[in-house]
Design a protein around this motif. Structure first.
Motif, PDB file in Angstrom:
ATOM      1  N   GLY A 151     131.371  72.952  82.031  1.00 18.89           N
ATOM      2  CA  GLY A 151     131.500  72.389  81.032  1.00 18.89           C
ATOM      3  C   GLY A 151     132.846  72.223  80.642  1.00 18.89           C
ATOM      4  N   ALA A 152     133.105  71.321  79.663  1.00 19.36           N
ATOM      5  CA  ALA A 152     134.469  70.840  79.452  1.00 19.36           C
ATOM      6  C   ALA A 152     135.105  71.701  78.317  1.00 19.36           C
ATOM      7  CB  ALA A 152     134.666  69.168  79.162  1.00 19.36           C
ATOM      8  N   MET A 153     134.336  72.055  77.316  1.00 19.71           N
ATOM      9  CA  MET A 153     135.077  72.625  76.024  1.00 19.71           C
ATOM     10  C   MET A 153     134.420  74.036  76.018  1.00 19.71           C
ATOM     11  SD  MET A 153     135.150  69.556  73.720  1.00 19.71           S
ATOM     12  CE  MET A 153     133.352  69.221  73.781  1.00 19.71           C
ATOM     13  N   ASP A 154     134.841  74.869  74.966  1.00 18.05           N
ATOM     14  CA  ASP A 154     134.297  76.164  74.738  1.00 18.05           C
ATOM     15  C   ASP A 154     132.839  75.925  74.044  1.00 18.05           C
ATOM     16  OD1 ASP A 154     136.488  77.749  75.534  1.00 18.05           O
ATOM     17  OD2 ASP A 154     137.483  77.445  73.307  1.00 18.05           O
ATOM     18  N   VAL A 155     132.612  75.055  73.308  1.00 19.45           N
ATOM     19  CA  VAL A 155     131.342  74.709  72.546  1.00 19.45           C
ATOM     20  C   VAL A 155     130.367  74.395  73.857  1.00 19.45           C
ATOM     21  CG1 VAL A 155     131.815  72.055  72.119  1.00 19.45           C
ATOM     22  CG2 VAL A 155     130.222  73.415  70.866  1.00 19.45           C
ATOM     23  N   GLU A 156     130.628  73.796  74.983  1.00 20.16           N
ATOM     24  CA  GLU A 156     129.873  73.598  76.050  1.00 20.16           C
ATOM     25  C   GLU A 156     129.512  74.684  77.038  1.00 20.16           C
ATOM     26  OE1 GLU A 156     130.603  68.727  76.134  1.00 20.16           O
ATOM     27  OE2 GLU A 156     132.079  70.128  77.372  1.00 20.16           O
ATOM     28  N   THR A 157     130.376  75.643  76.995  1.00 20.72           N
ATOM     29  CA  THR A 157     130.428  76.845  77.787  1.00 20.72           C
ATOM     30  C   THR A 157     130.206  78.116  77.246  1.00 20.72           C
ATOM     31  OG1 THR A 157     132.932  76.641  77.793  1.00 20.72           O
ATOM     32  CG2 THR A 157     132.131  75.754  79.765  1.00 20.72           C
ATOM     33  N   THR A 158     130.715  78.628  76.224  1.00 25.00           N
ATOM     34  CA  THR A 158     130.446  80.224  75.617  1.00 25.00           C
ATOM     35  C   THR A 158     129.075  80.773  75.559  1.00 25.00           C
ATOM     36  OG1 THR A 158     132.406  79.380  74.153  1.00 25.00           O
ATOM     37  CG2 THR A 158     131.212  81.413  73.817  1.00 25.00           C
ATOM     38  N   ALA A 159     128.051  79.903  75.327  1.00 25.13           N
ATOM     39  CA  ALA A 159     126.616  80.513  75.389  1.00 25.13           C
ATOM     40  C   ALA A 159     126.525  81.030  76.847  1.00 25.13           C
ATOM     41  CB  ALA A 159     125.959  79.356  74.587  1.00 25.13           C
ATOM     42  N   MET A 160     126.825  80.147  77.888  1.00 23.91           N
ATOM     43  CA  MET A 160     126.398  80.558  79.102  1.00 23.91           C
ATOM     44  C   MET A 160     127.288  81.569  79.553  1.00 23.91           C
ATOM     45  SD  MET A 160     125.869  76.976  80.774  1.00 23.91           S
ATOM     46  CE  MET A 160     127.423  76.029  80.908  1.00 23.91           C
TER      47      MET A 160
END
Length: 275
Positions: A35-44
């Motif tokens: 994912g490129a950004m925090d919002v696209e990776t943090t949950a994972m």
């Protein structure tokens, strides 16, 4: 003589220890999810057990386990160059089983709305175009631009392609868990990638007409291209976070929802690997 025997004993112990360590080392190739950004990776990242942060060349990787299987979450940063660089770094350092590139996208298909997910059956570079000659003062005419092919190694020979495809087995596994996603539809489609954020309706419609794009974003094709070169199985997944066609503004919650679905896809891959 005594000193020699002590040294040889130590070498023997080290060799034995090294052999045991090598035998005990995990042999499962990790699933790598981008994912490129925090919002696209943090949950994972938060879903992983025994998580460990690794930074290589400024790119962040979080290694851990999901259902007992090794998984790495990669924060690629935004754009095609970052996606390509972080993918190459990941392949050369982690030797992944497969790579899933996921995150947010803007809608191109009028049948889709914010919250819908596109499984990238086809991936295209929407900034690959050639324009006709126009004299000075004649302006620019994007409506006349021509789609370009790109050169890549195909079966150990250079060839010209217009698009790339996600791995069919990974697509099938993603499709098998689409009922777990309750925040929109999950459809197969075409993901268009480029270093641009198009908000002009006529430009969006033109790209959709030329490339048959379902959505546009800024990383997937670069990852697919590097995976193709390294012969690594690839899957693109994108959630529509916004749609200019329907005047639907960016919604960060879509990125979180997409990550939860992607984790279900990862679990399906893990189940297949551990049968």
């Amino acid at each position: 003589m005594k000193k020699f025997l002590v040294i040889m004993s130590l070498i023997f112990v080290l060799i034995c220890f090294g052999t045991v360590a090598a035998e005990d080392a995990p042999t499962q190739a990790p699933i790598l999810i981008q994912g490129a950004m925090d919002v696209e990776t943090t949950a994972m990242m938060e879903a992983l057990e025994d998580a460990e942060r690794i930074t290589i060349g400024g790119y962040i990787f979080v290694s851990g386990k999901l259902d007992g299987y090794p998984v790495i979450i990669s924060k690629t940063q935004v754009g095609m160059v970052n996606a390509a660089a972080s993918t190459a770094i990941a392949i050369m350092n982690f030797n992944p089983l497969c790579i899933i590139n996921q995150g947010t996208a803007g809608g191109h298909d009028p049948a889709l709305h914010a919250g819908d997910i596109v499984l990238g059956e086809t991936i295209v570079p929407i900034n690959a175009y050639k324009s006709d000659h126009l004299d000075e003062g004649m302006g620019t005419k994007p409506e006349t631009w021509h789609r370009m092919t790109f050169e890549m190694t195909v079966d150990d020979e250079w060839g010209e392609l217009e698009s790339l495809q996600s791995d069919p087995e990974l697509l099938a596994l993603a499709d098998s868990v689409k009922d777990t996603y309750t925040n929109g539809n999950v459809v197969n489609g075409t993901i268009g990638s480029g270093d641009a954020w198009n908000k002009e309706i006529d430009r969006i419609k033109q790209i959709h007409e030329v490339f048959n794009t379902s959505a546009e974003e800024m990383e997937t094709f670069a990852t697919a291209q590097v995976c193709h070169q390294f012969d690594v199985a690839f899957l693109g997944i994108r959630v529509l976070s916004n749609s200019e066609l329907h005047m639907e503004n960016f919604d960060p919650a879509t990125a979180i929802n997409c990550q939860h679905y992607v984790l279900e896809v990862a679990k399906a891959i893990i189940a297949e690997q551990t049968k």
